[in-house]
Scaffold this active site. Structure first.
Site, PDB file in Angstrom:
ATOM      1  N   TYR A  49      -2.806  -1.451 -10.604  1.00  0.00           N
ATOM      2  CA  TYR A  49      -2.808  -1.315  -9.134  1.00  0.00           C
ATOM      3  C   TYR A  49      -1.992  -2.429  -8.482  1.00  0.00           C
ATOM      4  O   TYR A  49      -1.147  -2.182  -7.612  1.00  0.00           O
ATOM      5  CB  TYR A  49      -4.263  -1.333  -8.622  1.00  0.00           C
ATOM      6  CG  TYR A  49      -4.359  -1.543  -7.132  1.00  0.00           C
ATOM      7  CD1 TYR A  49      -4.127  -0.500  -6.250  1.00  0.00           C
ATOM      8  CD2 TYR A  49      -4.643  -2.813  -6.602  1.00  0.00           C
ATOM      9  CE1 TYR A  49      -4.176  -0.708  -4.872  1.00  0.00           C
ATOM     10  CE2 TYR A  49      -4.693  -3.029  -5.240  1.00  0.00           C
ATOM     11  CZ  TYR A  49      -4.459  -1.968  -4.380  1.00  0.00           C
ATOM     12  OH  TYR A  49      -4.486  -2.186  -3.021  1.00  0.00           O
TER      13      TYR A  49
ATOM     14  N   TYR B 109      -4.663   3.533   7.654  1.00  0.00           N
ATOM     15  CA  TYR B 109      -6.019   2.962   7.567  1.00  0.00           C
ATOM     16  C   TYR B 109      -6.863   3.372   8.762  1.00  0.00           C
ATOM     17  O   TYR B 109      -6.835   4.533   9.175  1.00  0.00           O
ATOM     18  CB  TYR B 109      -5.970   1.428   7.457  1.00  0.00           C
ATOM     19  CG  TYR B 109      -4.901   0.910   6.545  1.00  0.00           C
ATOM     20  CD1 TYR B 109      -4.944   1.193   5.185  1.00  0.00           C
ATOM     21  CD2 TYR B 109      -3.850   0.162   7.024  1.00  0.00           C
ATOM     22  CE1 TYR B 109      -3.965   0.723   4.337  1.00  0.00           C
ATOM     23  CE2 TYR B 109      -2.860  -0.318   6.173  1.00  0.00           C
ATOM     24  CZ  TYR B 109      -2.929  -0.029   4.841  1.00  0.00           C
ATOM     25  OH  TYR B 109      -1.962  -0.488   4.020  1.00  0.00           O
TER      26      TYR B 109
ATOM     27  N   LYS C 299       0.617   3.515  -2.887  1.00  0.00           N
ATOM     28  CA  LYS C 299      -0.506   4.454  -3.033  1.00  0.00           C
ATOM     29  C   LYS C 299      -0.014   5.897  -2.920  1.00  0.00           C
ATOM     30  O   LYS C 299      -0.613   6.816  -3.480  1.00  0.00           O
ATOM     31  CB  LYS C 299      -1.590   4.146  -1.993  1.00  0.00           C
ATOM     32  CG  LYS C 299      -2.271   2.786  -2.260  1.00  0.00           C
ATOM     33  CD  LYS C 299      -3.193   2.331  -1.148  1.00  0.00           C
ATOM     34  CE  LYS C 299      -4.034   1.136  -1.543  1.00  0.00           C
ATOM     35  NZ  LYS C 299      -3.799  -0.110  -0.894  1.00  0.00           N
TER      36      LYS C 299
ATOM     37  N   VAL D  89       1.090  -3.888   3.720  1.00  0.00           N
ATOM     38  CA  VAL D  89       1.013  -5.219   4.344  1.00  0.00           C
ATOM     39  C   VAL D  89       2.252  -6.083   4.089  1.00  0.00           C
ATOM     40  O   VAL D  89       2.383  -7.155   4.663  1.00  0.00           O
ATOM     41  CB  VAL D  89      -0.257  -6.010   3.941  1.00  0.00           C
ATOM     42  CG1 VAL D  89      -1.500  -5.429   4.588  1.00  0.00           C
ATOM     43  CG2 VAL D  89      -0.416  -6.108   2.444  1.00  0.00           C
TER      44      VAL D  89
ATOM     45  N   SER E  35       0.793  -1.239   0.000  1.00  0.00           N
ATOM     46  CA  SER E  35       0.000   0.000   0.000  1.00  0.00           C
ATOM     47  C   SER E  35       0.824   1.286   0.000  1.00  0.00           C
ATOM     48  O   SER E  35       0.258   2.355  -0.242  1.00  0.00           O
ATOM     49  CB  SER E  35      -0.928   0.026   1.213  1.00  0.00           C
ATOM     50  OG  SER E  35      -2.146  -0.566   0.889  1.00  0.00           O
TER      51      SER E  35
END
Ligand code: GLN
Length: 305
Positions: free
Chosen positions: A186, A237, A65, A255, A62
């Protein structure tokens, strides 16, 4: 002296490793050694400090991102990005679909899977994955970054949930272009292989307003400001609020066990610690950052004396 503090920070985090678990929902991530731990700090004055497993490669997950949002802001512009993705913390898990069925079908923010898939759908027609790979190497000052084919294959074989998110978004008209291509882009971005050092390099770029150590501007000031703000409010998150209170350093987790942190105007921090807490954040990484934040007064609202 600073090196001693970093060594101490690492040992402060280490006992928490046993309380977490490596991610297994992407089978290849389950092969990581839970006990790995490393931290790198790259400072604006050019000094660099490392301790532990800082040269081990792992997938960025992530944290990509952050790179994708920065590139989307540069090539699509602020309005196009935020007309399609929100800028609010979701309070839900990173792979949640719950709020996508609500009255506002746009993903809450670009740091969760749904938001990042939409961002990917806007970048993909304009910037190829190969160009993104080059940009990632440049932002992180790491020519060793490659697509980890094993992680990519593993994630694509278990991508049902992200595919469900992507198709739900497509049904609501939020995906730009081809949904499968956006999903593939992605997942490829999540499968870039980095080290704690690469993340410290990326953190330094953001800490230095988008200017790399050679003095070259790679990102606009406005892009960097927006990215850091979203990292602060949404980067961990549904653990973002507590992390902002306890640590107060804009950060983004993945992760794969990576943690990227930006001490504005001062330094970039990269951590590798694949044992994760229940929310998917590096458990030892959180403790290390909490220690460093309090010892060095790095919280953005720490009293300056
Ligand atoms: N590739 C992962 C996924 O889509 C990234 C999630 C994460 O790092 N939190 O589920």
């Amino acid at each position: 002296m600073f090196q001693d503090l970093i060594n101490e920070a690492l040992e402060t985090g280490r006992p928490y490793i046993k309380e977490g678990e490596v991610a297994t929902y992407i089978p290849e991530l389950g092969r990581a050694d839970k006990n790995k731990l490393g931290i790198s700090i790259f400072c604006r004055d050019g000094s660099r400090f490392s301790c532990g497993d800082t040269k081990d490669r792992f997938s960025i997950q992530s944290i990509s991102k952050v790179i994708s949002l920065a590139v989307a802001l540069e090539v699509c512009g602020f309005d196009m990005v935020f007309e399609n993705v929100g800028m609010e913390p979701s309070g839900d898990a990173f792979n949640s679909l719950i709020k996508l069925e609500g009255s506002n079908s746009h993903p809450y923010n670009p740091m969760i899977n749904s938001g990042a898939i939409v961002v990917a759908s806007f970048i993909e027609p304009k910037v190829s994955f190969e160009e993104m790979l080059k940009l990632a190497r440049c932002f992180c000052q790491d020519d060793g970054i490659v697509l980890d084919e094993k992680v990519y294959g593993s994630e694509m074989s278990t991508v049902a949930r992200n595919r469900a998110i992507a198709y739900l978004l497509e049904s609501k008209g939020v995906i730009n272009g081809n949904v499968e291509e956006a999903l593939d882009f992605y997942v490829k971005m999540c499968s870039l292989s980095v080290t704690a050092e690469s993340l410290a390099g990326l953190g330094l770029l953001l800490a230095n307003d988008g200017v790399d150590p050679s003095g070259k501007r790679l990102l606009n000031s406005d892009t960097v400001r927006v990215v850091k703000t979203i990292m602060l409010t949404c980067g961990m998150y549904d653990g973002s609020g507590e992390f902002a209170v306890r640590v107060g350093i804009p950060s983004k987790s993945g992760v794969g066990g990576g943690l990227l942190s930006v001490v504005d105007g001062k330094m970039g921090i990269g951590i590798y610690g694949p044992s994760l807490d229940a929310k998917g954040n590096s458990i030892a990484g959180r403790k290390i950052l909490q220690f460093l934040s309090s010892q060095m007064k790095l919280h953005i609202f720490a009293k300056k004396d």
